[in-house]
Design an enzyme around this catalytic site. Structure first.
Site, PDB file in Angstrom:
ATOM      1  N   GLY A 129       0.829  -1.198   0.000  1.00 14.21           N
ATOM      2  CA  GLY A 129       0.000   0.000   0.000  1.00 14.21           C
ATOM      3  C   GLY A 129       0.866   1.251   0.000  1.00 14.21           C
ATOM      4  O   GLY A 129       2.032   1.216   0.404  1.00 14.21           O
ATOM      5  N   CYS A 130       0.312   2.387  -0.434  1.00 12.63           N
ATOM      6  CA  CYS A 130       1.118   3.603  -0.597  1.00 12.63           C
ATOM      7  C   CYS A 130       1.624   4.154   0.741  1.00 12.63           C
ATOM      8  O   CYS A 130       2.827   4.343   0.936  1.00 12.63           O
ATOM      9  CB  CYS A 130       0.359   4.661  -1.388  1.00 12.63           C
ATOM     10  SG  CYS A 130      -1.285   5.070  -0.755  1.00 12.63           S
ATOM     11  N   HIS A 131       0.701   4.433   1.688  1.00  9.88           N
ATOM     12  CA  HIS A 131       1.132   4.917   3.001  1.00  9.88           C
ATOM     13  C   HIS A 131       2.067   3.892   3.647  1.00  9.88           C
ATOM     14  O   HIS A 131       3.070   4.239   4.268  1.00  9.88           O
ATOM     15  CB  HIS A 131      -0.060   5.124   3.933  1.00  9.88           C
ATOM     16  CG  HIS A 131      -1.039   6.164   3.485  1.00  9.88           C
ATOM     17  ND1 HIS A 131      -0.768   7.516   3.542  1.00  9.88           N
ATOM     18  CD2 HIS A 131      -2.302   6.047   3.008  1.00  9.88           C
ATOM     19  CE1 HIS A 131      -1.821   8.198   3.113  1.00  9.88           C
ATOM     20  NE2 HIS A 131      -2.761   7.331   2.780  1.00  9.88           N
TER      21      HIS A 131
END
Length: 315
Positions: free
Chosen positions: A114-116
Site C-alpha cells: 500500500g502507498c502509506h
C-alpha cells in the site's frame, strides 16, 4: 514474450500499470473487451491465458479473481489490500530485507504494498530489526497524500469544474476513527507489536506523498543521535536503486524550511530523510503514491517475477 493481463484496468492503479506496460517492451498486454469486463467467464479465460496478471480491484473482487485463477499457471500480483497479510502470499516490497527480492522472484502470488504503508515500512523495518527502535515503541505516523490516492471518486470531486476552493482546497485529515486499511501491513512488516497511531491527510494536489514518523530520543533505549539514525538507514539501503537516504541537512532537503511532498513524482523512488535536533527527530519518506506506492512498485515486482531487469518501464 510474456503475456500479461490487468484485471481492473479501468481503475486508477490499473490505468497506470496499463500505461507502463504499453511501453515496456518485454511483455505482451492482453486486454478484455470493455463490454465484457464484468463477464466472469471472459475474465477467467484471460486470467488463465496470461503468464502474469495484475488484480487492480476492490478486495472482494480481487479474492474472486484469485479464485478464478486457482490451479492455473498464471502468477498474480494483487494491488488490493485483500492478501497483504495473508501468509500464502509474498509481500511485494523488494527492499524490505535481503531475502524479500528472492521471495518475490520465486512467488506465484504477490501482494503489492500500500502507498502509506510503503513509506512507513521502509522507515520502520530497519530500525526495529536492528533494535534501534523497540517493537513496543508508541509509534505515531502522519502521512500527507495527493488526492489521486482516493481513486476515481475523489479525483472527480477535486477536479470537478467550478468546484469551490474550500473546504476541499484545504488539507483534510481523514480516517479519524483511527482505523485505516493499511494498518495491518504497517504493523506486521514494520515489525511492531502494536499498530501505529496513524493520521492520514489528503491535500489539494494530484499525487505525491510525505510519510512522517516523529521520534523522541529520550524514549529510545540507545539514545541515538540523528547521525546514528541516518547512518543506520543509509547502510540498510546502500546499493538500492529505488530507495535513497538523502543527506543529513535541512537546507538541501527543505526549500525555505518547507518540505516538498511532490519531489519524487513520476518516479519509482522512495526518498528517506532524517530531520530534527538533539531531543526530537522526524523521519520522512517521500514517494509518488501512484509510483512506488502503487503501479511502479507493482511493475517492479512483475519484472522480478518474470526475470526481467528490475527497473524496466520505471522512472
Amino acid at each position: 514474450m510474456y503475456k500479461v493481463f490487468v484485471d481492473g484496468q479501468e481503475g486508477t492503479t490499473g490505468l497506470q500499470i496499463h500505461d507502463r506496460l504499453v511501453g515496456h517492451g518485454g511483455v505482451e498486454l492482453i486486454e478484455i473487451d470493455p463490454a465484457k469486463r464484468k463477464d466472469v467467464a471472459e475474465r477467467k479465460r484471460l486470467l488463465n491465458a496470461a503468464d502474469l496478471a495484475f488484480l487492480c480491484l476492490p478486495d472482494a473482487a480481487a479474492k474472486e479473481s484469485a479464485a478464478l485463477a486457482a490451479g492455473a499457471r498464471t502468477r498474480l500480483i494483487d494491488a488490493s489490500t485483500a492478501h497483504r497479510t495473508d501468509p500464502a502470499w509474498v509481500y511485494g516490497l523488494p527492499e524490505l530485507n535481503k531475502a524479500q527480492r528472492e521471495m518475490i522472484r520465486d512467488a506465484s502470488r504477490v501482494a503489492n504494498v500500500g502507498c502509506h504503508a510503503a513509506g512507513f515500512i521502509l522507515l520502520m523495518h530497519p530500525l526495529v530489526s536492528s533494535g534501534m527502535l523497540p517493537k513496543d515503541y508508541p509509534v505515531a505516523c502522519h502521512s500527507l497524500t495527493g488526492y489521486s490516492g482516493g481513486g476515481k471518486k475523489m479525483i472527480a470531486e477535486y477536479e470537478a469544474p467550478g468546484r469551490m476552493r474550500f473546504p476541499i482546497g484545504a488539507p483534510r485529515h481523514y480516517a479519524l476513527g483511527m482505523s485505516h486499511k493499511h494498518l495491518p501491513e504497517m504493523k506486521q512488516y514494520g515489525g511492531l507489536d502494536h499498530a501505529p497511531a496513524f493520521n492520514p491527510i489528503v491535500g489539494d494536489f494530484y499525487k505525491g506523498m510525505a510519510v512522517a514518523v516523529p521520534l523522541m530520543r529520550r524514549l529510545l533505549p540507545r539514545k541515538p543521535s540523528m547521525k546514528d539514525m541516518h547512518e543506520l538507514l543509509a547502510g540498510y539501503y546502500a546499493g538500492e536503486r529505488f530507495v535513497k537516504v538523502m543527506p543529513l541537512t535541512v537546507d538541501g532537503n527543505a526549500e525555505g524550511g518547507y518540505f516538498d511532498p511532490m519531489g519524487a513524482n513520476d518516479t519509482n523512488r522512495n526518498d528517506i530523510f532524517v530531520f530534527g535536533n538533539d531531543e526530537n527527530m522526524v523521519l520522512m519518506s517521500r514517494l509518488d503514491n501512484l509510483g512506488k506506492g502503487a503501479s511502479g512498485n507493482a511493475v517492479q515486482n512483475m519484472n522480478l517475477m518474470l526475470g526481467l531487469d528490475e527497473g524496466t518501464a520505471l522512472g
